[in-house]
Motif scaffolding. Structure first.
Motif, PDB file in Angstrom:
ATOM      1  N   VAL A 245       0.783  -1.190  -0.020  1.00 37.53           N
ATOM      2  CA  VAL A 245      -0.223   0.063  -0.079  1.00 37.53           C
ATOM      3  C   VAL A 245       0.927   1.142   0.067  1.00 37.53           C
ATOM      4  O   VAL A 245       1.545   1.379   0.869  1.00 37.53           O
ATOM      5  N   ALA A 246       0.728   2.092  -1.194  1.00 38.24           N
ATOM      6  CA  ALA A 246       1.645   3.365  -1.235  1.00 38.24           C
ATOM      7  C   ALA A 246       1.122   4.298  -0.802  1.00 38.24           C
ATOM      8  O   ALA A 246       0.828   5.609  -1.241  1.00 38.24           O
ATOM      9  N   MET A 247       0.412   4.241   0.550  1.00 38.12           N
ATOM     10  CA  MET A 247      -0.211   5.634   1.114  1.00 38.12           C
ATOM     11  C   MET A 247      -0.383   5.274   2.655  1.00 38.12           C
ATOM     12  O   MET A 247       0.024   4.195   2.903  1.00 38.12           O
ATOM     13  N   ALA A 248      -0.612   6.242   3.425  1.00 38.88           N
ATOM     14  CA  ALA A 248      -0.571   6.206   4.765  1.00 38.88           C
ATOM     15  C   ALA A 248      -1.870   6.919   5.338  1.00 38.88           C
ATOM     16  O   ALA A 248      -2.307   7.805   4.663  1.00 38.88           O
ATOM     17  N   LEU A 249      -2.632   6.493   6.132  1.00 36.59           N
ATOM     18  CA  LEU A 249      -3.723   7.223   6.856  1.00 36.59           C
ATOM     19  C   LEU A 249      -3.424   8.308   7.587  1.00 36.59           C
ATOM     20  O   LEU A 249      -2.514   8.273   8.450  1.00 36.59           O
ATOM     21  N   PRO A 250      -3.830   9.560   7.366  1.00 32.57           N
ATOM     22  CA  PRO A 250      -3.681  10.510   8.289  1.00 32.57           C
ATOM     23  C   PRO A 250      -4.222  10.412   9.458  1.00 32.57           C
ATOM     24  O   PRO A 250      -5.506   9.961   9.855  1.00 32.57           O
ATOM     25  N   VAL A 251      -3.507  10.947  10.595  1.00 31.35           N
ATOM     26  CA  VAL A 251      -4.026  10.863  12.006  1.00 31.35           C
ATOM     27  C   VAL A 251      -4.541  12.328  12.192  1.00 31.35           C
ATOM     28  O   VAL A 251      -3.827  13.414  12.146  1.00 31.35           O
ATOM     29  N   ILE A 252      -6.004  12.376  12.318  1.00 34.69           N
ATOM     30  CA  ILE A 252      -6.587  13.683  12.599  1.00 34.69           C
ATOM     31  C   ILE A 252      -6.803  14.195  14.086  1.00 34.69           C
ATOM     32  O   ILE A 252      -7.251  13.112  14.876  1.00 34.69           O
ATOM     33  N   PRO A 253      -6.345  15.329  14.428  1.00 38.21           N
ATOM     34  CA  PRO A 253      -6.608  15.657  15.839  1.00 38.21           C
ATOM     35  C   PRO A 253      -8.005  15.410  16.230  1.00 38.21           C
ATOM     36  O   PRO A 253      -8.998  15.892  15.455  1.00 38.21           O
ATOM     37  N   LEU A 254      -8.114  14.997  17.547  1.00 37.16           N
ATOM     38  CA  LEU A 254      -9.478  14.503  18.262  1.00 37.16           C
ATOM     39  C   LEU A 254     -10.274  15.882  18.199  1.00 37.16           C
ATOM     40  O   LEU A 254     -11.447  15.761  18.237  1.00 37.16           O
ATOM     41  N   ALA A 255      -9.580  17.111  18.485  1.00 36.40           N
ATOM     42  CA  ALA A 255     -10.329  18.211  18.672  1.00 36.40           C
ATOM     43  C   ALA A 255     -10.969  18.656  17.255  1.00 36.40           C
ATOM     44  O   ALA A 255     -12.129  19.298  17.388  1.00 36.40           O
ATOM     45  N   ASP A 256     -10.333  18.443  16.117  1.00 37.03           N
ATOM     46  CA  ASP A 256     -10.903  18.711  14.821  1.00 37.03           C
ATOM     47  C   ASP A 256     -12.153  17.728  14.707  1.00 37.03           C
ATOM     48  O   ASP A 256     -13.296  18.276  14.053  1.00 37.03           O
ATOM     49  N   VAL A 257     -12.113  16.610  15.006  1.00 32.94           N
ATOM     50  CA  VAL A 257     -13.336  15.639  14.807  1.00 32.94           C
ATOM     51  C   VAL A 257     -14.574  15.946  15.777  1.00 32.94           C
ATOM     52  O   VAL A 257     -15.646  16.104  15.368  1.00 32.94           O
ATOM     53  N   GLU A 258     -14.065  16.524  16.954  1.00 31.75           N
ATOM     54  CA  GLU A 258     -15.174  17.003  17.880  1.00 31.75           C
ATOM     55  C   GLU A 258     -15.740  18.251  17.341  1.00 31.75           C
ATOM     56  O   GLU A 258     -17.055  18.372  17.643  1.00 31.75           O
ATOM     57  N   ARG A 259     -14.792  19.169  16.715  1.00 35.59           N
ATOM     58  CA  ARG A 259     -15.727  20.006  16.301  1.00 35.59           C
ATOM     59  C   ARG A 259     -16.519  19.723  14.933  1.00 35.59           C
ATOM     60  O   ARG A 259     -17.882  20.540  14.640  1.00 35.59           O
ATOM     61  N   ALA A 260     -16.205  18.834  13.846  1.00 38.77           N
ATOM     62  CA  ALA A 260     -16.975  18.427  12.884  1.00 38.77           C
ATOM     63  C   ALA A 260     -18.178  17.984  13.145  1.00 38.77           C
ATOM     64  O   ALA A 260     -19.288  18.012  12.554  1.00 38.77           O
ATOM     65  N   THR A 261     -18.434  17.177  14.703  1.00 44.03           N
ATOM     66  CA  THR A 261     -19.419  16.581  14.865  1.00 44.03           C
ATOM     67  C   THR A 261     -20.180  17.169  16.067  1.00 44.03           C
ATOM     68  O   THR A 261     -21.043  16.769  16.653  1.00 44.03           O
ATOM     69  N   ASP A 262     -19.832  18.551  16.033  1.00 43.69           N
ATOM     70  CA  ASP A 262     -20.564  19.418  17.350  1.00 43.69           C
ATOM     71  C   ASP A 262     -20.424  18.779  18.531  1.00 43.69           C
ATOM     72  O   ASP A 262     -21.324  18.320  19.606  1.00 43.69           O
ATOM     73  N   GLY A 263     -19.097  18.207  18.813  1.00 44.32           N
ATOM     74  CA  GLY A 263     -18.844  17.501  20.073  1.00 44.32           C
ATOM     75  C   GLY A 263     -19.566  16.160  20.376  1.00 44.32           C
ATOM     76  O   GLY A 263     -19.838  15.613  21.465  1.00 44.32           O
ATOM     77  N   PHE A 264     -19.688  15.561  18.993  1.00 41.68           N
ATOM     78  CA  PHE A 264     -20.196  14.126  19.067  1.00 41.68           C
ATOM     79  C   PHE A 264     -21.788  14.375  19.633  1.00 41.68           C
ATOM     80  O   PHE A 264     -22.261  13.447  20.350  1.00 41.68           O
ATOM     81  N   HIS A 265     -22.496  15.370  19.084  1.00 38.05           N
ATOM     82  CA  HIS A 265     -23.858  15.638  19.541  1.00 38.05           C
ATOM     83  C   HIS A 265     -24.790  14.776  18.937  1.00 38.05           C
ATOM     84  O   HIS A 265     -24.588  13.902  17.774  1.00 38.05           O
ATOM     85  N   PRO A 266     -25.942  14.119  19.998  1.00 39.14           N
ATOM     86  CA  PRO A 266     -26.842  13.381  19.323  1.00 39.14           C
ATOM     87  C   PRO A 266     -27.604  13.469  18.033  1.00 39.14           C
ATOM     88  O   PRO A 266     -27.876  12.860  17.353  1.00 39.14           O
ATOM     89  N   SER A 267     -27.654  14.976  17.767  1.00 39.88           N
ATOM     90  CA  SER A 267     -28.293  15.416  16.502  1.00 39.88           C
ATOM     91  C   SER A 267     -27.618  14.816  15.443  1.00 39.88           C
ATOM     92  O   SER A 267     -27.895  14.893  14.060  1.00 39.88           O
ATOM     93  N   ARG A 268     -26.178  14.691  15.399  1.00 40.09           N
ATOM     94  CA  ARG A 268     -25.212  14.386  14.294  1.00 40.09           C
ATOM     95  C   ARG A 268     -25.214  12.792  14.058  1.00 40.09           C
ATOM     96  O   ARG A 268     -24.656  12.312  13.219  1.00 40.09           O
ATOM     97  N   VAL A 269     -25.906  11.883  14.866  1.00 37.32           N
ATOM     98  CA  VAL A 269     -25.896  10.532  14.880  1.00 37.32           C
ATOM     99  C   VAL A 269     -26.717  10.036  13.676  1.00 37.32           C
ATOM    100  O   VAL A 269     -27.833  10.518  13.297  1.00 37.32           O
ATOM    101  N   ILE A 270     -26.130   9.388  12.790  1.00 33.16           N
ATOM    102  CA  ILE A 270     -26.569   8.742  11.599  1.00 33.16           C
ATOM    103  C   ILE A 270     -26.645   7.305  11.448  1.00 33.16           C
ATOM    104  O   ILE A 270     -27.290   6.632  10.609  1.00 33.16           O
ATOM    105  N   GLY A 271     -25.977   6.748  12.418  1.00 29.00           N
ATOM    106  CA  GLY A 271     -25.932   5.155  12.736  1.00 29.00           C
ATOM    107  C   GLY A 271     -25.793   4.726  13.933  1.00 29.00           C
ATOM    108  O   GLY A 271     -24.834   5.406  14.651  1.00 29.00           O
ATOM    109  N   GLN A 272     -26.053   3.546  14.230  1.00 27.52           N
ATOM    110  CA  GLN A 272     -25.679   2.877  15.536  1.00 27.52           C
ATOM    111  C   GLN A 272     -25.298   1.483  15.084  1.00 27.52           C
ATOM    112  O   GLN A 272     -26.094   0.794  14.377  1.00 27.52           O
ATOM    113  N   GLY A 273     -24.495   0.768  15.836  1.00 20.44           N
ATOM    114  CA  GLY A 273     -23.925  -0.535  15.586  1.00 20.44           C
ATOM    115  C   GLY A 273     -23.240  -0.974  16.814  1.00 20.44           C
ATOM    116  O   GLY A 273     -23.249  -0.233  17.915  1.00 20.44           O
ATOM    117  N   ARG A 274     -23.053  -2.456  17.145  1.00 19.60           N
ATOM    118  CA  ARG A 274     -22.749  -2.917  18.162  1.00 19.60           C
ATOM    119  C   ARG A 274     -21.005  -2.604  18.534  1.00 19.60           C
ATOM    120  O   ARG A 274     -20.955  -2.433  19.761  1.00 19.60           O
TER     121      ARG A 274
END
Length: 383
Positions: free
Chosen positions: A55-84
């Protein structure tokens, strides 16, 4: 005499020095190559015949703070799926954040294996794959960033068996089922070509765009691949490696094909026990297998296309993993079936080669007139 001894010593010193230089050069080359592979993302290896490539590529590591901003702090209104294992949140446009459930983060081995294992799942993007594009972690948090399927996408299980597919009005016609099977096969073949196996080839992990006009070659995406590499809930620490799991992917893809053909659930392999003898018998017994909700085949060419697909399913669920076809071979045949349906739809006369000849791959495609050894017909889940 003294000069000859000195000459011999000189030659010996030169030879030793040359050997040391050669050894040093080899060591430096190996070290350079190891670092280069590590920078490239650490390909999963292969069997030497081109089936898997680094595999000639690497997965980027994204700061957790950026993910939290993109999901509004993992707000329930952002949930689009649930799994085990995950809760899925809408993130940036076209992306979703799969947040691992807390008990898996704190327990073994999900949280501890997460960073290194996920990096092994890096593959180039593909239109039939919901790719993992990044990862993020922090205290008590493990998050996958994945490509998000279109808003109208639903799992294949819902289309075939769920509330979205009432018995008297199927949502998938035979041409659409051909497109779904070909698209899913392309996505899996792409994974295998880059040294990654899916590990969970189930209908719910085949996402189909519910808009009829989008059910073309790129309206199907395979999702949730490689999770066994770090969830480790099936007892196989190498579940994401090609050499350990690809043949099981093929087996379970055959199960998906049987569900597409019959409209019935897998039911722990009972579907195969019922369907495979009828597939081997050929027409007219094969007609008993086909999902009545999709209608009878329109003509003999379409019957041959469905029989061709059924024989692929038969080959995929052969018990001996060594005799199963590769996903690349399966994908090539199903691409031909899908293309034949497209030609049928575009041709007023509907004249098409139905693919009546038997394909042969990996010594495992059993035509209707060929007998099968019991070791190939006795079905069980792969181990």
């Amino acid at each position: 005499m003294r000069e000859s001894v000195e000459d011999a010593l000189h030659h010996a010193v030169v030879a030793v020095a040359a050997a040391a230089l050669v050894a040093l050069a080899v060591a430096l080359f190996l070290l350079w190559r190891k670092k280069r592979v590590a920078r490239a993302g650490g390909g999963a290896g292969g069997d030497g015949d081109g089936a898997a490539v680094a595999v000639a590529m690497a997965l980027p590591v994204i700061p957790l703070a950026d993910v939290e901003r993109a999901t509004d702090g993992f707000h329930p209104s952002r949930v689009i799926g649930q799994g085990r294992h995950f809760t899925v949140y809408a993130a940036a446009p076209g992306l979703a954040a799969k947040r691992m459930r807390p008990h898996l983060v704190l327990g073994e081995p999900g949280g501890c294996r997460f960073p290194a294992a996920v990096r092994l799942l890096a593959v180039p993007p593909h239109p039939n794959l919901a790719s993992i594009v990044g990862l993020s972690e922090g205290p008590g948090e493990r998050v996958l960033i994945v490509e998000r399927a279109s808003a109208g996408s639903v799992g294949l299980d819902a289309l075939l068996h769920g509330a979205g597919a009432p018995h008297d009005k199927p949502l998938l016609s035979w041409p659409e089922r051909a497109a779904v099977s070909a698209g899913a096969a392309r996505g899996l073949a792409h994974l295998h070509a880059h040294g990654v196996a899916h590990g969970r080839v189930w209908p719910r992990n085949v996402l189909v765009d519910a808009a009829a006009e989008a059910r073309g070659p790129y309206g199907v995406r395979v999702s949730d691949y490689g999770l066994s590499t770090f969830l480790h809930d099936d007892g196989d620490a190498d579940a994401g490696r090609l050499d350990a799991r690809a043949e099981n992917d093929v087996y379970m893809f055959g199960a998906v094909l049987l569900q597409l053909l019959t409209g019935r659930q897998w039911d722990g392999g009972r579907l195969a026990h019922w369907a495979l003898p009828l597939i081997r018998a050929g027409p007219p017994a094969l007609a008993e297998v086909l999902d009545e909700r999709a209608g009878e085949p329109a003509d003999k060419p379409e019957s041959r296309l469905l029989a061709r697909t059924a024989r692929v399913a038969l080959a995929c669920v052969a018990n001996d993993g060594r005799s199963r076809p590769r996903m690349a071979e399966v994908s090539a045949i199903l691409d031909d079936v899908e293309a034949a349906y497209r030609r049928r739809n575009s041709s007023p006369e509907r004249e098409v080669d139905g693919g009546g000849g038997e394909e042969r791959f990996s010594g495992c495609l059993l035509g209707p007139s060929r007998s099968a050894h019991r070791s190939e017909t006795l079905l069980r889940l792969p181990v």
